[in-house]
Design a protein around this motif. Structure first.
Motif, PDB file in Angstrom:
ATOM      1  N   MET A   1      24.293  43.411  63.223  1.00  0.00           N
ATOM      2  CA  MET A   1      24.886  43.517  64.560  1.00  0.00           C
ATOM      3  C   MET A   1      25.141  44.979  64.921  1.00  0.00           C
ATOM      4  SD  MET A   1      25.605  41.708  67.050  1.00  0.00           S
ATOM      5  CE  MET A   1      26.464  41.769  68.577  1.00  0.00           C
ATOM      6  N   GLY A   2      25.579  45.786  63.956  1.00  0.00           N
ATOM      7  CA  GLY A   2      25.795  47.208  64.201  1.00  0.00           C
ATOM      8  C   GLY A   2      24.516  47.921  64.579  1.00  0.00           C
ATOM      9  N   LEU A   3      23.415  47.591  63.906  1.00  0.00           N
ATOM     10  CA  LEU A   3      22.122  48.199  64.247  1.00  0.00           C
ATOM     11  C   LEU A   3      21.657  47.771  65.636  1.00  0.00           C
ATOM     12  CD1 LEU A   3      20.243  47.968  60.840  1.00  0.00           C
ATOM     13  CD2 LEU A   3      21.033  50.037  62.012  1.00  0.00           C
ATOM     14  N   ILE A   4      21.867  46.492  65.966  1.00  0.00           N
ATOM     15  CA  ILE A   4      21.489  46.014  67.303  1.00  0.00           C
ATOM     16  C   ILE A   4      22.291  46.752  68.369  1.00  0.00           C
ATOM     17  CG2 ILE A   4      21.591  44.024  68.862  1.00  0.00           C
ATOM     18  CD1 ILE A   4      20.866  42.271  66.418  1.00  0.00           C
ATOM     19  N   LEU A   5      23.606  46.864  68.182  1.00  0.00           N
ATOM     20  CA  LEU A   5      24.439  47.578  69.157  1.00  0.00           C
ATOM     21  C   LEU A   5      24.088  49.063  69.215  1.00  0.00           C
ATOM     22  CD1 LEU A   5      27.910  45.924  68.531  1.00  0.00           C
ATOM     23  CD2 LEU A   5      26.421  45.628  70.516  1.00  0.00           C
ATOM     24  N   ALA A   6      23.824  49.668  68.065  1.00  0.00           N
ATOM     25  CA  ALA A   6      23.470  51.086  68.022  1.00  0.00           C
ATOM     26  C   ALA A   6      22.146  51.358  68.726  1.00  0.00           C
ATOM     27  CB  ALA A   6      23.409  51.565  66.571  1.00  0.00           C
ATOM     28  N   TRP A   7      21.278  50.377  68.765  1.00  0.00           N
ATOM     29  CA  TRP A   7      20.007  50.529  69.464  1.00  0.00           C
ATOM     30  C   TRP A   7      20.141  50.147  70.932  1.00  0.00           C
ATOM     31  CZ3 TRP A   7      16.914  46.726  71.774  1.00  0.00           C
ATOM     32  CH2 TRP A   7      15.667  47.168  72.203  1.00  0.00           C
TER      33      TRP A   7
ATOM     34  N   LEU B   1      22.974  49.664  73.141  1.00  0.00           N
ATOM     35  CA  LEU B   1      23.891  50.339  74.068  1.00  0.00           C
ATOM     36  C   LEU B   1      23.360  51.680  74.584  1.00  0.00           C
ATOM     37  CD1 LEU B   1      27.364  49.426  72.554  1.00  0.00           C
ATOM     38  CD2 LEU B   1      26.284  48.526  74.610  1.00  0.00           C
ATOM     39  N   PRO B   2      22.839  52.552  73.736  1.00  0.00           N
ATOM     40  CA  PRO B   2      22.265  53.789  74.291  1.00  0.00           C
ATOM     41  C   PRO B   2      21.063  53.539  75.205  1.00  0.00           C
ATOM     42  CG  PRO B   2      22.753  54.091  71.986  1.00  0.00           C
ATOM     43  CD  PRO B   2      22.932  52.636  72.278  1.00  0.00           C
ATOM     44  N   ARG B   3      20.273  52.510  74.909  1.00  0.00           N
ATOM     45  CA  ARG B   3      19.136  52.197  75.790  1.00  0.00           C
ATOM     46  C   ARG B   3      19.613  51.719  77.151  1.00  0.00           C
ATOM     47  NH1 ARG B   3      14.492  52.503  75.027  1.00  0.00           N
ATOM     48  NH2 ARG B   3      13.086  52.381  73.315  1.00  0.00           N
TER      49      ARG B   3
ATOM     50  N   LEU C   1      24.883  59.257  69.043  1.00  0.00           N
ATOM     51  CA  LEU C   1      25.681  58.171  69.625  1.00  0.00           C
ATOM     52  C   LEU C   1      25.427  56.878  68.855  1.00  0.00           C
ATOM     53  CD1 LEU C   1      27.522  56.936  71.805  1.00  0.00           C
ATOM     54  CD2 LEU C   1      25.462  56.620  73.187  1.00  0.00           C
ATOM     55  N   SER C   2      24.179  56.606  68.556  1.00  0.00           N
ATOM     56  CA  SER C   2      23.843  55.396  67.805  1.00  0.00           C
ATOM     57  C   SER C   2      24.512  55.389  66.439  1.00  0.00           C
ATOM     58  CB  SER C   2      22.323  55.277  67.641  1.00  0.00           C
ATOM     59  OG  SER C   2      21.707  55.108  68.888  1.00  0.00           O
ATOM     60  N   LEU C   3      24.479  56.513  65.763  1.00  0.00           N
ATOM     61  CA  LEU C   3      25.119  56.600  64.457  1.00  0.00           C
ATOM     62  C   LEU C   3      26.622  56.361  64.569  1.00  0.00           C
ATOM     63  CD1 LEU C   3      24.918  57.216  61.423  1.00  0.00           C
ATOM     64  CD2 LEU C   3      25.265  59.627  62.020  1.00  0.00           C
ATOM     65  N   ASN C   4      27.242  56.978  65.571  1.00  0.00           N
ATOM     66  CA  ASN C   4      28.681  56.780  65.767  1.00  0.00           C
ATOM     67  C   ASN C   4      29.002  55.329  66.116  1.00  0.00           C
ATOM     68  OD1 ASN C   4      29.657  59.345  65.174  1.00  0.00           O
ATOM     69  ND2 ASN C   4      29.143  60.081  67.219  1.00  0.00           N
ATOM     70  N   LEU C   5      28.202  54.711  66.974  1.00  0.00           N
ATOM     71  CA  LEU C   5      28.425  53.310  67.315  1.00  0.00           C
ATOM     72  C   LEU C   5      28.316  52.418  66.080  1.00  0.00           C
ATOM     73  CD1 LEU C   5      26.443  53.002  70.661  1.00  0.00           C
ATOM     74  CD2 LEU C   5      28.901  52.730  70.369  1.00  0.00           C
ATOM     75  N   PHE C   6      27.311  52.683  65.262  1.00  0.00           N
ATOM     76  CA  PHE C   6      27.129  51.893  64.049  1.00  0.00           C
ATOM     77  C   PHE C   6      28.329  52.045  63.111  1.00  0.00           C
ATOM     78  CE2 PHE C   6      25.672  51.508  59.646  1.00  0.00           C
ATOM     79  CZ  PHE C   6      25.213  50.200  59.654  1.00  0.00           C
ATOM     80  N   LEU C   7      28.779  53.286  62.905  1.00  0.00           N
ATOM     81  CA  LEU C   7      29.903  53.525  62.000  1.00  0.00           C
ATOM     82  C   LEU C   7      31.200  52.912  62.531  1.00  0.00           C
ATOM     83  CD1 LEU C   7      29.162  57.196  60.891  1.00  0.00           C
ATOM     84  CD2 LEU C   7      28.790  55.082  59.593  1.00  0.00           C
ATOM     85  N   VAL C   8      31.444  53.053  63.830  1.00  0.00           N
ATOM     86  CA  VAL C   8      32.648  52.459  64.420  1.00  0.00           C
ATOM     87  C   VAL C   8      32.603  50.941  64.297  1.00  0.00           C
ATOM     88  CG1 VAL C   8      33.863  52.081  66.606  1.00  0.00           C
ATOM     89  CG2 VAL C   8      33.188  54.383  65.940  1.00  0.00           C
ATOM     90  N   TRP C   9      31.443  50.362  64.505  1.00  0.00           N
ATOM     91  CA  TRP C   9      31.302  48.907  64.370  1.00  0.00           C
ATOM     92  C   TRP C   9      31.642  48.462  62.944  1.00  0.00           C
ATOM     93  CZ3 TRP C   9      31.228  44.935  67.435  1.00  0.00           C
ATOM     94  CH2 TRP C   9      30.860  43.693  66.932  1.00  0.00           C
ATOM     95  N   GLN C  10      31.187  49.217  61.965  1.00  0.00           N
ATOM     96  CA  GLN C  10      31.476  48.862  60.578  1.00  0.00           C
ATOM     97  C   GLN C  10      32.967  48.973  60.281  1.00  0.00           C
ATOM     98  OE1 GLN C  10      29.173  47.352  58.747  1.00  0.00           O
ATOM     99  NE2 GLN C  10      27.896  47.686  60.533  1.00  0.00           N
ATOM    100  N   VAL C  11      33.620  49.993  60.814  1.00  0.00           N
ATOM    101  CA  VAL C  11      35.063  50.158  60.598  1.00  0.00           C
ATOM    102  C   VAL C  11      35.835  49.030  61.280  1.00  0.00           C
ATOM    103  CG1 VAL C  11      37.052  51.634  61.135  1.00  0.00           C
ATOM    104  CG2 VAL C  11      34.957  52.647  60.245  1.00  0.00           C
TER     105      VAL C  11
END
Length: 162
Positions: free
Chosen positions: A34-40, A42-44, A12-22
């Protein structure tokens, strides 16, 4: 490794990061941070809503199961098209299917598989997760439908999850 870094849902974190970049229309230092922060984060924040992870006893069987389901979808699509185009009337029936699966994810996968296959729909699961109500568009024999589902879908899912 990612779960040790505090990522409870690594995929999920990987997908969130990739979607954020797109969505950011390009990669920059700020978007990566910001993508790394969200990827960490949101799942938490949503970890309490995630069900327990099932133990995939034989996870390598999952691709074969998916191929079987895809093949059955094609075959059932042809059968339903023939039924619709023929003058013969369908014989719809509701079937109470006794479940031997116990894990909620395995039951959900079985119900989804049945609903994905044209001509059948999972209508309900009993409160005790013992009976799955299935509607079949055209069935001569209820027991034949039960035996087919048990052999083609439920037994492979039992091997994968239990």
């Amino acid at each position: 490794m990612l779960s040790r870094l505090g990522f409870p849902q690594p995929f999920l974190s990987l997908n969130l990061f990739l979607v954020w970049q797109v969505l950011n229309d390009g990669v920059s230092g700020a978007s990566v941070v910001m993508g790394l922060i969200l990827a960490w984060l949101l799942p938490r924040l949503t970890s309490n809503f995630w069900p327990e992870r099932p133990a995939l006893v034989k996870g390598w069987l999952l691709p074969m199961y998916i191929l079987r389901v895809l093949w059955d979808i094609v075959v059932a699509s042809v059968a339903v098209a023939r039924l619709v185009l023929s003058p013969r009337k369908p014989r719809p029936v509701f079937i109470s299917y006794p479940l031997s699966l116990e894990h909620p994810l395995a039951i959900t996968m079985l119900a989804s598989t049945i609903s994905l296959t044209p001509g059948t729909v999972s209508a309900d699961v009993s409160d005790d997760n013992r009976i799955l109500l299935i509607h079949a568009l055209d069935a001569e024999d209820e027991q034949e439908v039960i035996d087919t589902i048990r052999q083609r879908y439920e037994k492979p899912l039992q091997e994968i999850f239990q």
